[in-house]
Enzyme design. Structure first.
Site, PDB file in Angstrom:
ATOM      1  CD  GLU A 248      -1.596  -2.365   1.831  1.00  6.31           C
ATOM      2  OE1 GLU A 248      -0.391  -2.679   1.772  1.00  6.31           O
ATOM      3  OE2 GLU A 248      -2.451  -3.091   2.336  1.00  6.31           O
TER       4      GLU A 248
ATOM      5  CD1 TRP B 190       1.651 -10.457   2.141  1.00  4.48           C
ATOM      6  CD2 TRP B 190       1.975 -10.927   4.299  1.00  4.48           C
ATOM      7  NE1 TRP B 190       1.955  -9.294   2.793  1.00  4.48           N
ATOM      8  CE2 TRP B 190       2.166  -9.547   4.105  1.00  4.48           C
ATOM      9  CE3 TRP B 190       2.134 -11.470   5.577  1.00  4.48           C
ATOM     10  CZ2 TRP B 190       2.494  -8.692   5.162  1.00  4.48           C
ATOM     11  CZ3 TRP B 190       2.463 -10.619   6.618  1.00  4.48           C
ATOM     12  CH2 TRP B 190       2.644  -9.248   6.413  1.00  4.48           C
TER      13      TRP B 190
HETATM   14  P1  AMP Z   1       3.807  -6.354   1.901  1.00  2.00           P
HETATM   15  O1  AMP Z   1       2.575  -5.593   1.629  1.00  2.00           O
HETATM   16  O2  AMP Z   1       3.740  -7.778   1.449  1.00  2.00           O
HETATM   17  O3  AMP Z   1       5.025  -5.679   1.366  1.00  2.00           O
HETATM   18  O4  AMP Z   1       3.976  -6.435   3.481  1.00  2.00           O
HETATM   19  C1  AMP Z   1       3.997  -5.293   4.288  1.00  2.00           C
HETATM   20  C2  AMP Z   1       4.179  -5.655   5.733  1.00  2.00           C
HETATM   21  O5  AMP Z   1       5.435  -6.336   5.932  1.00  2.00           O
HETATM   22  C3  AMP Z   1       4.228  -4.482   6.675  1.00  2.00           C
HETATM   23  O6  AMP Z   1       2.940  -3.985   6.977  1.00  2.00           O
HETATM   24  C4  AMP Z   1       4.932  -5.090   7.885  1.00  2.00           C
HETATM   25  O7  AMP Z   1       4.029  -5.857   8.671  1.00  2.00           O
HETATM   26  C5  AMP Z   1       5.932  -6.037   7.224  1.00  2.00           C
HETATM   27  N1  AMP Z   1       7.241  -5.368   7.080  1.00  2.00           N
HETATM   28  C6  AMP Z   1       7.716  -4.701   6.001  1.00  2.00           C
HETATM   29  N2  AMP Z   1       8.949  -4.212   6.240  1.00  2.00           N
HETATM   30  C7  AMP Z   1       9.271  -4.562   7.503  1.00  2.00           C
HETATM   31  C8  AMP Z   1      10.409  -4.348   8.341  1.00  2.00           C
HETATM   32  N3  AMP Z   1      11.496  -3.693   7.932  1.00  2.00           N
HETATM   33  N4  AMP Z   1      10.363  -4.846   9.607  1.00  2.00           N
HETATM   34  C9  AMP Z   1       9.283  -5.538  10.046  1.00  2.00           C
HETATM   35  N5  AMP Z   1       8.186  -5.785   9.301  1.00  2.00           N
HETATM   36  C10 AMP Z   1       8.180  -5.298   8.046  1.00  2.00           C
END
Ligand code: AMP
Length: 551
Positions: free
Chosen positions: A323, A438
């Site tokens: 997002e 995911w």
């Molecule tokens: P996505 O939409 O698949 O890119 O996933 C996003 C989610 O990944 C975020 O809302 C976080 O929960 C997790 N996430 C992304 N970057 C990090 C990070 N550096 N450390 C911890 N969680 C992360």
């Protein structure tokens, strides 16, 4: 009048006119393809011409199901520059998800890599509503009964190159799906202006900093938030690019870094943990490498330290979401912290860091009250900005939950310290992130509850050294049932890819419940996070290892 809208066309112009001799290198089954931005530009126009001849018009969605290759990259520009919408599809999702995503987006044409991606599309063909043409990203025609398949090479060879039409900055240019808490993937659309803004933002030294002198290797899958949008910043800057092909192993990455003198790359922590393991036992010269952007899951500080101490490579810890078009924050000490002890600087770098230029944030508690930045108050992170989406596609109920007064509710639970550094402490979203991808716990639970011998099933994420998180299922069998872990895994394997299967199946008398009668996943997570669980016989101990193995 000449349009001055913020679109991708000037990026294409700059790469092909100012850096025509710069190289794009792509690893394929028969070795590397190496060509210039000039050739890339010609092929991109030809691909757009071919798509146009197939009836693709401005506003249409064209899906891609592909690995990180030069052919996929040509689609990254051909589709948005002709006014259509690039919809990158995750090739390793369960079939039901791919079917849902392609139909929800109303994709009409799909560009698909040979091997597993093509097999997936062929298998699901009768379940697609709108797809009428498949273009294989290859020069070899696959053996297939489908009669609407051509190869990109035959199309590009015969096509009339397209003259780019005028575009508006607000027209959709990209689309990605993200896994939702309810299990059903949610689509987000990126306009021309959003992609433009994100590429510019990433290129500033206040975010990552991307320059013509960089050699950028794209390790993040091109279906995952457009490889964190780096292919767009790379063209904008005129940097040399390296595409490592399907499922590159650490040996391939190390070799490409050495041979192509890569300076900048990005990926989830697992990739860099695996590379360090490989470098422990093998000789490879990665001295060209300057920085690695690591995110998607929290970057372990031990990995940051090892890269810095042993290889003089800086790990830039970044946070972001589909997002937020990937990178939304980067953790780097501010200049006045440079004199601090190393320990103290690493404490900052292990956090998710400072929001990137253009993005704003606030922390909000359960009552909707804004929380102070004291490093202790814990609340949900809200963000907004020109690179943050303001709605989900076609999902009014998700919009109600996901947005508030122009802010995106990230579902990430965080603190912010007095210096403005964001730190994630938990996740409100009930999904598991294994090796950067995911896995929906709710999907798995629903499937498990379909089993005749199961009365309760809760799936939780437990920490894992390599994959960061892996699923574990807690199951209450029906009384008198003779159910084994193998039975459960075999049952799930009928509907899900192996990397989704829980590493462990724990049989319990009852799944703990909250006061409102919901499964108490927090309690379950606390019970099992440090437990040295015996691996389920036949369990998916290889995690995401088998993702994309179709070489
Ligand atoms: P996505 O939409 O698949 O890119 O996933 C996003 C989610 O990944 C975020 O809302 C976080 O929960 C997790 N996430 C992304 N970057 C990090 C990070 N550096 N450390 C911890 N969680 C992360």
């Amino acid at each position: 009048m000449v349009s001055t809208d913020l679109t991708l066309q000037p990026f294409y112009w700059r790469a092909t006119n100012l850096f025509p001799e710069k190289e794009i290198v792509s690893r394929g089954p028969d070795g590397k393809t190496r060509y210039t931005y000039q050739k890339f530009g010609d092929r991109t126009r030809a691909l757009a011409g071919a798509l146009s001849a197939l009836g693709v018009e401005s506003g249409d969605r064209v899906g891609t199901v592909g690995w990180n290759t030069h052919r996929h990259y040509e689609a990254y520009f051909a589709i948005p520059l002709m006014g259509a919408q690039l919809h990158t599809i995750n090739a390793v999702l369960p079939d039901d998800h791919v079917e849902y995503i392609v139909n929800d987006a109303q994709d009409e044409v799909l560009l698909v890599d040979p091997g597993e991606p093509f097999k997936t599309i062929e298998r699901l063909w009768d379940r697609f509503d709108d797809v009428r043409e498949v273009i294989v990203l290859s020069d070899e025609h696959p053996k297939t009964d489908l009669d609407c398949v051509s190869t990109v090479e035959e199309l590009v060879a015969d096509a009339d190159p397209l003259e780019w039409p005028d575009l508006s900055e607000d027209q959709p240019a990209g689309m990605c799906y993200t896994s939702g808490t309810t299990g059903k993937p949610k689509g987000v659309e990126y306009t021309q202006k959003m992609i433009y803004s994100h590429a510019m933002m990433v290129a500033t030294p206040s975010a990552i900093g991307v320059d013509e002198s960089d050699v950028i290797m794209h390790v993040v899958p091109m279906y995952h938030v457009n490889s964190w949008e780096f292919p767009f910043s790379a063209a904008m800057a005129g940097a040399k690019q390296v595409y490592p092909g399907p499922s590159p192993d650490p040996a391939t990455l190390a070799r490409l870094i050495e041979e192509e003198e890569v300076t900048l790359t990005a990926g989830v922590p697992t990739v860099w943990i695996n590379l360090l393991d490989y470098l422990d036992d093998h000789d490879a010269d990665i001295s060209s490498l300057d920085r690695i952007v690591v995110g998607g899951s929290a970057a372990p500080s031990a990995v940051m330290r090892r890269f810095e101490d042993e290889y003089d490579v800086v790990l830039e810890h970044a946070w972001g979401m589909t997002e937020t078009m990937s990178i939304g924050s980067v953790s780097r000490p501010k200049s006045h912290m440079h004199g601090w002890s190393r320990e103290k600087r690493f404490e900052k770098r292990a956090k998710q860091g400072l929001l990137s230029p253009g993005v704003e944030m606030k922390l909000v508690d359960d009552n909707g009250e804004e929380l102070p930045w004291d490093g202790e108050s814990v609340g949900e992170l809200y963000v907004r900005g020109p690179t943050v989406v303001s709605e989900y596609y076609n999902r009014p109920e998700a919009n109600e939950e996901g947005f508030e007064d122009g802010w995106l509710r990230t579902g990430d639970i965080a603190t912010v310290d007095a210096d403005g550094y964001l730190e994630l402490v938990d996740r409100a979203k009930d999904i598991i992130k294994s090796g950067g991808e995911w896995i929906s716990s709710i999907d798995l639970e629903n499937e498990l509850m379909e089993h005749d011998d199961i009365t309760e099933a809760a799936v939780i994420a437990v920490p894992h050294d390599r994959w960061r998180e892996r699923p574990v299922a807690c199951i209450k069998p029906k009384s008198g049932a003779d159910l084994t872990a193998d039975d459960v895994l075999a049952f799930l394997e009928e509907s899900y890819p192996r990397w989704w299967l829980p590493d462990n199946i724990i049989f319990v008398d009852s799944v703990p419940k909250t006061a409102t009668g919901k499964f108490d996943k927090k309690r379950l997570r606390e019970s099992y996070e440090d437990a040295d669980l015996p691996r389920a016989p036949g369990g998916s101990s290889e995690g995401n290892e088998n993702v994309g193995d179709d070489d």
